[in-house]
Design a protein around this motif. Structure first.
Motif, PDB file in Angstrom:
ATOM      1  N   MET A  31      -4.455 -11.095  14.322  1.00  0.00           N
ATOM      2  CA  MET A  31      -5.700 -11.281  13.599  1.00  0.00           C
ATOM      3  C   MET A  31      -5.401 -12.012  12.293  1.00  0.00           C
ATOM      4  SD  MET A  31      -8.276  -8.332  12.308  1.00  0.00           S
ATOM      5  CE  MET A  31      -8.606  -8.374  10.585  1.00  0.00           C
ATOM      6  N   ILE A  32      -6.101 -13.072  12.045  1.00  0.00           N
ATOM      7  CA  ILE A  32      -5.956 -13.827  10.801  1.00  0.00           C
ATOM      8  C   ILE A  32      -6.914 -13.243   9.782  1.00  0.00           C
ATOM      9  CG2 ILE A  32      -6.188 -16.094   9.723  1.00  0.00           C
ATOM     10  CD1 ILE A  32      -3.921 -15.960  11.725  1.00  0.00           C
ATOM     11  N   ALA A  33      -6.401 -12.982   8.575  1.00  0.00           N
ATOM     12  CA  ALA A  33      -7.250 -12.439   7.510  1.00  0.00           C
ATOM     13  C   ALA A  33      -8.341 -13.439   7.167  1.00  0.00           C
ATOM     14  CB  ALA A  33      -6.414 -12.132   6.280  1.00  0.00           C
ATOM     15  N   ARG A  39      -7.632 -14.431   0.247  1.00  0.00           N
ATOM     16  CA  ARG A  39      -7.203 -14.006   1.573  1.00  0.00           C
ATOM     17  C   ARG A  39      -6.107 -12.968   1.435  1.00  0.00           C
ATOM     18  NH1 ARG A  39      -6.121 -18.971   5.474  1.00  0.00           N
ATOM     19  NH2 ARG A  39      -6.222 -17.277   6.958  1.00  0.00           N
ATOM     20  N   VAL A  40      -6.110 -12.005   2.350  1.00  0.00           N
ATOM     21  CA  VAL A  40      -5.110 -10.946   2.328  1.00  0.00           C
ATOM     22  C   VAL A  40      -4.628 -10.703   3.758  1.00  0.00           C
ATOM     23  CG1 VAL A  40      -4.684  -8.503   1.838  1.00  0.00           C
ATOM     24  CG2 VAL A  40      -6.125  -9.838   0.306  1.00  0.00           C
ATOM     25  N   ALA A  41      -3.336 -10.548   3.933  1.00  0.00           N
ATOM     26  CA  ALA A  41      -2.755 -10.169   5.222  1.00  0.00           C
ATOM     27  C   ALA A  41      -1.677  -9.128   4.964  1.00  0.00           C
ATOM     28  CB  ALA A  41      -2.157 -11.383   5.920  1.00  0.00           C
ATOM     29  N   GLY A  42      -1.372  -8.323   5.964  1.00  0.00           N
ATOM     30  CA  GLY A  42      -0.279  -7.379   5.845  1.00  0.00           C
ATOM     31  C   GLY A  42      -0.668  -5.991   5.385  1.00  0.00           C
ATOM     32  N   ILE A  43      -1.921  -5.773   5.132  1.00  0.00           N
ATOM     33  CA  ILE A  43      -2.389  -4.423   4.769  1.00  0.00           C
ATOM     34  C   ILE A  43      -3.462  -3.996   5.761  1.00  0.00           C
ATOM     35  CG2 ILE A  43      -1.768  -4.430   2.319  1.00  0.00           C
ATOM     36  CD1 ILE A  43      -4.626  -5.307   1.685  1.00  0.00           C
ATOM     37  N   CYS A  44      -3.087  -4.050   7.026  1.00  0.00           N
ATOM     38  CA  CYS A  44      -4.029  -3.825   8.129  1.00  0.00           C
ATOM     39  C   CYS A  44      -4.785  -2.513   8.010  1.00  0.00           C
ATOM     40  CB  CYS A  44      -3.293  -3.881   9.453  1.00  0.00           C
ATOM     41  SG  CYS A  44      -2.473  -5.459   9.727  1.00  0.00           S
ATOM     42  N   HIS A  45      -4.119  -1.459   7.556  1.00  0.00           N
ATOM     43  CA  HIS A  45      -4.788  -0.160   7.453  1.00  0.00           C
ATOM     44  C   HIS A  45      -5.951  -0.220   6.472  1.00  0.00           C
ATOM     45  CE1 HIS A  45      -2.042  -0.097   4.054  1.00  0.00           C
ATOM     46  NE2 HIS A  45      -2.719   0.919   3.550  1.00  0.00           N
ATOM     47  N   LEU A  46      -5.898  -1.048   5.452  1.00  0.00           N
ATOM     48  CA  LEU A  46      -6.996  -1.188   4.509  1.00  0.00           C
ATOM     49  C   LEU A  46      -8.053  -2.164   5.015  1.00  0.00           C
ATOM     50  CD1 LEU A  46      -5.096  -1.279   1.097  1.00  0.00           C
ATOM     51  CD2 LEU A  46      -6.327   0.631   2.115  1.00  0.00           C
ATOM     52  N   LEU A  47      -7.638  -3.176   5.764  1.00  0.00           N
ATOM     53  CA  LEU A  47      -8.577  -4.159   6.291  1.00  0.00           C
ATOM     54  C   LEU A  47      -9.496  -3.566   7.343  1.00  0.00           C
ATOM     55  CD1 LEU A  47      -6.197  -7.243   6.592  1.00  0.00           C
ATOM     56  CD2 LEU A  47      -7.985  -6.889   4.887  1.00  0.00           C
ATOM     57  N   ASP A  48      -9.022  -2.568   8.069  1.00  0.00           N
ATOM     58  CA  ASP A  48      -9.811  -1.968   9.141  1.00  0.00           C
ATOM     59  C   ASP A  48     -10.865  -0.990   8.632  1.00  0.00           C
ATOM     60  OD1 ASP A  48      -8.387  -3.368  11.005  1.00  0.00           O
ATOM     61  OD2 ASP A  48      -6.955  -1.750  11.391  1.00  0.00           O
ATOM     62  N   GLU A  49     -10.721  -0.510   7.402  1.00  0.00           N
ATOM     63  CA  GLU A  49     -11.669   0.485   6.877  1.00  0.00           C
ATOM     64  C   GLU A  49     -13.017  -0.136   6.567  1.00  0.00           C
ATOM     65  OE1 GLU A  49      -9.895   2.503   3.575  1.00  0.00           O
ATOM     66  OE2 GLU A  49      -8.249   3.225   4.775  1.00  0.00           O
ATOM     67  N   VAL A 108       3.955  -4.601 -12.384  1.00  0.00           N
ATOM     68  CA  VAL A 108       3.359  -3.781 -11.339  1.00  0.00           C
ATOM     69  C   VAL A 108       2.196  -4.573 -10.748  1.00  0.00           C
ATOM     70  CG1 VAL A 108       2.242  -1.586 -10.789  1.00  0.00           C
ATOM     71  CG2 VAL A 108       3.989  -1.679 -12.585  1.00  0.00           C
ATOM     72  N   MET A 109       2.216  -4.745  -9.428  1.00  0.00           N
ATOM     73  CA  MET A 109       1.137  -5.444  -8.735  1.00  0.00           C
ATOM     74  C   MET A 109       0.490  -4.471  -7.755  1.00  0.00           C
ATOM     75  SD  MET A 109       2.815  -9.200  -7.979  1.00  0.00           S
ATOM     76  CE  MET A 109       3.585  -8.580  -6.521  1.00  0.00           C
ATOM     77  N   ILE A 110      -0.833  -4.365  -7.838  1.00  0.00           N
ATOM     78  CA  ILE A 110      -1.568  -3.430  -6.991  1.00  0.00           C
ATOM     79  C   ILE A 110      -2.722  -4.177  -6.333  1.00  0.00           C
ATOM     80  CG2 ILE A 110      -2.890  -1.284  -6.930  1.00  0.00           C
ATOM     81  CD1 ILE A 110      -1.511  -0.748  -9.773  1.00  0.00           C
ATOM     82  N   ILE A 111      -2.710  -4.247  -5.004  1.00  0.00           N
ATOM     83  CA  ILE A 111      -3.860  -4.795  -4.281  1.00  0.00           C
ATOM     84  C   ILE A 111      -4.829  -3.645  -4.070  1.00  0.00           C
ATOM     85  CG2 ILE A 111      -4.669  -5.809  -2.126  1.00  0.00           C
ATOM     86  CD1 ILE A 111      -2.000  -7.266  -1.930  1.00  0.00           C
ATOM     87  N   ILE A 112      -6.067  -3.866  -4.468  1.00  0.00           N
ATOM     88  CA  ILE A 112      -7.055  -2.788  -4.460  1.00  0.00           C
ATOM     89  C   ILE A 112      -8.402  -3.310  -3.980  1.00  0.00           C
ATOM     90  CG2 ILE A 112      -7.719  -3.121  -6.875  1.00  0.00           C
ATOM     91  CD1 ILE A 112      -7.055   0.316  -5.642  1.00  0.00           C
ATOM     92  N   LYS A 113      -9.163  -2.459  -3.319  1.00  0.00           N
ATOM     93  CA  LYS A 113     -10.496  -2.846  -2.863  1.00  0.00           C
ATOM     94  C   LYS A 113     -11.388  -3.144  -4.066  1.00  0.00           C
ATOM     95  CE  LYS A 113     -10.574  -0.142   1.343  1.00  0.00           C
ATOM     96  NZ  LYS A 113     -11.277   0.914   2.074  1.00  0.00           N
ATOM     97  N   ASP A 114     -12.297  -4.101  -3.878  1.00  0.00           N
ATOM     98  CA  ASP A 114     -13.236  -4.453  -4.946  1.00  0.00           C
ATOM     99  C   ASP A 114     -13.955  -3.225  -5.499  1.00  0.00           C
ATOM    100  OD1 ASP A 114     -12.703  -7.169  -4.845  1.00  0.00           O
ATOM    101  OD2 ASP A 114     -14.383  -7.624  -3.534  1.00  0.00           O
ATOM    102  N   SER A 115     -14.323  -2.308  -4.619  1.00  0.00           N
ATOM    103  CA  SER A 115     -15.102  -1.141  -5.026  1.00  0.00           C
ATOM    104  C   SER A 115     -14.323  -0.192  -5.932  1.00  0.00           C
ATOM    105  CB  SER A 115     -15.594  -0.385  -3.797  1.00  0.00           C
ATOM    106  OG  SER A 115     -14.492   0.075  -3.025  1.00  0.00           O
ATOM    107  N   MET A 116     -13.001  -0.281  -5.947  1.00  0.00           N
ATOM    108  CA  MET A 116     -12.180   0.639  -6.734  1.00  0.00           C
ATOM    109  C   MET A 116     -11.507  -0.016  -7.928  1.00  0.00           C
ATOM    110  SD  MET A 116     -10.291   2.693  -3.670  1.00  0.00           S
ATOM    111  CE  MET A 116      -9.440   3.742  -4.829  1.00  0.00           C
ATOM    112  N   VAL A 117     -11.611  -1.332  -8.029  1.00  0.00           N
ATOM    113  CA  VAL A 117     -10.798  -2.057  -9.007  1.00  0.00           C
ATOM    114  C   VAL A 117     -11.096  -1.635 -10.446  1.00  0.00           C
ATOM    115  CG1 VAL A 117     -12.260  -4.109  -9.242  1.00  0.00           C
ATOM    116  CG2 VAL A 117      -9.790  -4.297  -9.561  1.00  0.00           C
ATOM    117  N   ASP A 118     -12.349  -1.468 -10.810  1.00  0.00           N
ATOM    118  CA  ASP A 118     -12.674  -1.113 -12.195  1.00  0.00           C
ATOM    119  C   ASP A 118     -12.128   0.261 -12.566  1.00  0.00           C
ATOM    120  OD1 ASP A 118     -13.975  -3.520 -12.757  1.00  0.00           O
ATOM    121  OD2 ASP A 118     -15.915  -2.758 -12.078  1.00  0.00           O
ATOM    122  N   HIS A 119     -12.279   1.224 -11.674  1.00  0.00           N
ATOM    123  CA  HIS A 119     -11.816   2.584 -11.958  1.00  0.00           C
ATOM    124  C   HIS A 119     -10.292   2.622 -12.127  1.00  0.00           C
ATOM    125  CE1 HIS A 119     -11.662   6.919 -11.976  1.00  0.00           C
ATOM    126  NE2 HIS A 119     -10.832   6.901 -10.947  1.00  0.00           N
TER     127      HIS A 119
END
Length: 111
Positions: A1-3, A101-111, A64-75
Motif C-alpha cells: 500500500m502506498i501512503a 506523505r507518511v509510510a512505515g507506521i501502518c498501525h497508525l494509518l489503519d486507525e 527528538v522527532m515525533i510523528i503524531i496525528k493531526d488531532s493530537m499534535v497541539d496537546h
C-alpha cells in the motif's frame, strides 16, 4: 500500500541539550504520543559561546522527532513545551512540520 498524499500527520521536532531527550520523549508519551526517534547532534546558538583552554566547546544536543496525528499534535506539543520549559531561553526549541506523505507506521494509518 502506498501512503496517500493527505497523511493526517505532523512532525513535532524538538532540540534540547544532551541528556534531556528522554525526558522530552517521556513527556510526549504521557500526553499520548506512541513513540519517536531521538539522536545526538551538535548545535550553536547565542546562548553557547564557551571555550575551554582556548578551544571552542561544541554544545551537544539531542533531537527528538515525533510523528503524531493531526488531532493530537497541539496537546502533545503543548505538553512538551511546558514540561521541557522550552519557553525559557537556552532550554531548547520545538516546532511542528507538516507531513505530506507518511509510510512505515501502518498501525497508525489503519486507525
Amino acid at each position: 500500500m502506498i501512503a496517500n498524499s493527505c497523511s493526517g500527520f505532523k512532525l513535532i521536532y524538538v532540540i534540547v541539550e544532551a541528556g534531556r531527550g528522554s525526558f522530552i520523549m517521556n513527556s510526549a508519551r504521557e500526553a499520548g504520543a506512541e513513540g519517536g526517534t531521538t539522536y545526538y547532534a551538535r548545535g550553536t546558538s547565542i546562548h553557547e559561546h564557551g571555550k575551554f583552554l582556548g578551544v571552542p566547546i561544541e554544545p551537544e544536543k539531542e533531537v527528538v522527532m515525533i510523528i503524531i496525528k493531526d488531532s493530537m499534535v497541539d496537546h502533545v506539543f503543548d505538553s512538551v513545551v511546558k514540561k521541557g520549559e522550552l519557553e525559557t531561553p537556552g532550554k531548547g526549541i520545538a516546532f511542528i512540520l507538516d507531513l505530506s506523505r507518511v509510510a512505515g507506521i501502518c498501525h497508525l494509518l489503519d486507525e
